[in-house]
Design a protein around this motif. Sequence first.
Motif, mmCIF file in Angstrom:
data_model
loop_
_atom_site.group_PDB
_atom_site.id
_atom_site.type_symbol
_atom_site.label_atom_id
_atom_site.label_comp_id
_atom_site.label_asym_id
_atom_site.label_seq_id
_atom_site.Cartn_x
_atom_site.Cartn_y
_atom_site.Cartn_z
ATOM 1 N N SER A 105 -20.452 10.742 -16.530
ATOM 2 C CA SER A 105 -20.285 9.756 -17.606
ATOM 3 C C SER A 105 -18.891 9.151 -17.618
ATOM 4 C CB SER A 105 -20.565 10.432 -18.947
ATOM 5 O OG SER A 105 -19.663 11.502 -19.098
ATOM 6 N N MET A 106 -18.025 9.619 -16.727
ATOM 7 C CA MET A 106 -16.663 9.081 -16.684
ATOM 8 C C MET A 106 -16.506 8.195 -15.463
ATOM 9 S SD MET A 106 -14.207 12.280 -17.344
ATOM 10 C CE MET A 106 -14.337 13.316 -18.779
ATOM 11 N N THR A 107 -15.631 7.198 -15.591
ATOM 12 C CA THR A 107 -15.348 6.354 -14.422
ATOM 13 C C THR A 107 -14.602 7.180 -13.370
ATOM 14 O OG1 THR A 107 -13.181 5.665 -15.218
ATOM 15 C CG2 THR A 107 -15.063 4.300 -15.890
ATOM 16 N N VAL A 108 -14.531 6.590 -12.202
ATOM 17 C CA VAL A 108 -13.780 7.220 -11.108
ATOM 18 C C VAL A 108 -12.345 7.494 -11.561
ATOM 19 C CG1 VAL A 108 -12.775 6.732 -8.830
ATOM 20 C CG2 VAL A 108 -15.220 6.303 -9.261
ATOM 21 N N GLY A 109 -11.733 6.493 -12.169
ATOM 22 C CA GLY A 109 -10.350 6.642 -12.631
ATOM 23 C C GLY A 109 -10.201 7.770 -13.638
ATOM 24 N N GLU A 110 -11.158 7.861 -14.557
ATOM 25 C CA GLU A 110 -11.089 8.923 -15.574
ATOM 26 C C GLU A 110 -11.300 10.302 -14.944
ATOM 27 O OE1 GLU A 110 -12.747 6.179 -19.292
ATOM 28 O OE2 GLU A 110 -14.132 7.435 -18.152
ATOM 29 N N ASN A 111 -12.200 10.353 -13.968
ATOM 30 C CA ASN A 111 -12.410 11.618 -13.256
ATOM 31 C C ASN A 111 -11.117 12.086 -12.593
ATOM 32 O OD1 ASN A 111 -15.168 13.033 -12.758
ATOM 33 N ND2 ASN A 111 -15.692 10.862 -12.964
ATOM 34 N N ALA A 113 -8.092 11.187 -13.270
ATOM 35 C CA ALA A 113 -7.014 11.404 -14.240
ATOM 36 C C ALA A 113 -7.225 12.650 -15.097
ATOM 37 C CB ALA A 113 -6.905 10.183 -15.151
ATOM 38 N N TYR A 114 -8.410 13.250 -14.984
ATOM 39 C CA TYR A 114 -8.821 14.283 -15.936
ATOM 40 C C TYR A 114 -7.771 15.379 -16.144
ATOM 41 C CZ TYR A 114 -11.777 17.584 -18.395
ATOM 42 O OH TYR A 114 -12.287 18.435 -19.330
ATOM 43 N N VAL A 121 -0.104 14.478 -19.829
ATOM 44 C CA VAL A 121 0.847 13.621 -19.123
ATOM 45 C C VAL A 121 0.844 12.263 -19.823
ATOM 46 C CG1 VAL A 121 1.267 12.443 -16.910
ATOM 47 C CG2 VAL A 121 0.524 14.841 -16.942
ATOM 48 N N ALA A 122 1.994 11.639 -19.919
ATOM 49 C CA ALA A 122 2.107 10.343 -20.613
ATOM 50 C C ALA A 122 1.192 9.312 -19.956
ATOM 51 C CB ALA A 122 3.552 9.861 -20.583
ATOM 52 N N GLU A 123 0.493 8.533 -20.810
ATOM 53 C CA GLU A 123 -0.491 7.560 -20.310
ATOM 54 C C GLU A 123 0.119 6.597 -19.283
ATOM 55 O OE1 GLU A 123 -3.853 6.979 -20.463
ATOM 56 O OE2 GLU A 123 -3.938 8.952 -21.409
ATOM 57 N N ILE A 126 0.051 8.016 -15.939
ATOM 58 C CA ILE A 126 -1.241 8.376 -15.355
ATOM 59 C C ILE A 126 -1.761 7.311 -14.400
ATOM 60 C CG2 ILE A 126 -3.688 8.781 -15.895
ATOM 61 C CD1 ILE A 126 -2.795 10.431 -18.289
ATOM 62 N N GLU A 127 -1.781 6.052 -14.861
ATOM 63 C CA GLU A 127 -2.432 5.037 -14.028
ATOM 64 C C GLU A 127 -1.807 4.901 -12.633
ATOM 65 O OE1 GLU A 127 -3.953 1.422 -15.658
ATOM 66 O OE2 GLU A 127 -3.901 0.485 -13.679
ATOM 67 N N PRO A 128 -0.474 4.801 -12.541
ATOM 68 C CA PRO A 128 0.076 4.695 -11.178
ATOM 69 C C PRO A 128 -0.261 5.893 -10.306
ATOM 70 C CG PRO A 128 1.845 4.683 -12.851
ATOM 71 C CD PRO A 128 0.548 4.629 -13.579
ATOM 72 N N ARG A 129 -0.297 7.082 -10.898
ATOM 73 C CA ARG A 129 -0.617 8.262 -10.091
ATOM 74 C C ARG A 129 -2.070 8.248 -9.637
ATOM 75 N NH1 ARG A 129 2.024 13.529 -12.863
ATOM 76 N NH2 ARG A 129 0.724 14.557 -11.306
ATOM 77 N N VAL A 130 -2.949 7.826 -10.539
ATOM 78 C CA VAL A 130 -4.370 7.748 -10.187
ATOM 79 C C VAL A 130 -4.570 6.716 -9.076
ATOM 80 C CG1 VAL A 130 -6.632 7.017 -11.046
ATOM 81 C CG2 VAL A 130 -5.221 8.579 -12.404
ATOM 82 N N ARG A 131 -3.909 5.577 -9.234
ATOM 83 C CA ARG A 131 -4.045 4.535 -8.207
ATOM 84 C C ARG A 131 -3.523 5.018 -6.860
ATOM 85 N NH1 ARG A 131 -5.680 -0.444 -9.385
ATOM 86 N NH2 ARG A 131 -5.863 -0.990 -11.585
ATOM 87 N N GLU A 132 -2.439 5.756 -6.899
ATOM 88 C CA GLU A 132 -1.846 6.210 -5.646
ATOM 89 C C GLU A 132 -2.788 7.151 -4.883
ATOM 90 O OE1 GLU A 132 1.914 8.155 -6.062
ATOM 91 O OE2 GLU A 132 2.283 8.127 -3.903
ATOM 92 N N VAL A 133 -3.387 8.119 -5.590
ATOM 93 C CA VAL A 133 -4.290 9.037 -4.861
ATOM 94 C C VAL A 133 -5.577 8.325 -4.450
ATOM 95 C CG1 VAL A 133 -3.398 11.247 -5.675
ATOM 96 C CG2 VAL A 133 -5.185 10.101 -6.989
#
Length: 278
Positions: A105-111, A113-114, A121-123, A126-133
């Motif tokens: 039920s979660m997007t790829v990004g949310e998975n 970032a879980y 971790v500060a929001e 999160i996004e740059p780290r998720v994008r990087e991996v």
Amino acid sequence: MSIPTKEGAGFEPAITFEDVWVGFDEGQVLRGVTFQVQERETLILLGETGTGKTLTLKMAAGLLTPNSGTVVVLGNEVSEMKEKELLAFRRKIGFVFQEGALFDSMTVGENVAYRLREDRVAEEEIEPRVREVLRFVELEHTLEQLPSELSGGMKRRVSIARALINQPPIVLYDSPTAGLDPVTSQTIITLILRLRDVYGVTALLATHRLQDGFALANFHFDPETKRVVPNAQNGNAAAAANAARTRFLVYRDGDIYFEGEPGEVANSEDPYLKRFLV
Ligand SMILES: Nc1ncnc2c1ncn2[C@@H]1O[C@H](COP(=O)(O)OP(=O)(O)OP(=O)(O)O)[C@@H](O)[C@H]1O
Ligand SMILES: [Mg+2]
């Protein structure tokens, strides 16, 4: 992503199992298993279904305690750790679960970032780290998609991205190519290989396929050309000494049936070992 690599560091054991027993009411699954995984090494764990591969990975991750024996990971005796220490410890271990285990039920990004959200971790971090991996697994464009929109191989790559989010020095892969066709399996192995050669990750990889181990043993990622290339047959000694090692460990009936180098496995006529050639 930057996993610190110790310049000139020796190859120390990253994981040590010493006389480990584990089992349930139905009986012991592992009966006194002893092995080590050296720093930067990839240990390929083979064995038929039910021989205890997943249990082994869970013990290495501190998700399961052995009935007896010791499991030492990154210098910590896992079974002696308190709950709080275990939480910190598990951040150093990437776990790619059998079947992927993404939240549907979660997007790829949310998975991906879980774990960061769990760790508060500060929001904005999160996004740059998720994008990087996700970029590392070449799936940045799937950030907003649901797992159900992805192919089996893509889901597996998302699972790997999720395991990498904390930049762990150790990654445990539970049957990462199971259920995938040969071409997709090769994509996953190439990714595992890049992770090893770019970040110096130590790995324990459970599989039913000997070929997964051979691919890791016989190829490396060349950072200059950014391509996966065969290991030189007569390359220079320094490069060979620095190359990440691949070894095999084979379980059978609660015990280690075989432990050795890729060459020994490739030349073996042993019928049990040959069962894992697919
Ligand atoms: N919680 C549990 N309770 C009882 N038995 C269990 C439990 N977890 C695992 N087992 C049993 O332990 C044995 C080893 O399981 P494990 O999942 O480690 O096998 P595996 O080698 O990973 O197999 P596969 O190749 O199918 O993934 C199996 O017989 C399994 O049924
Ligand atoms: Mg398993």
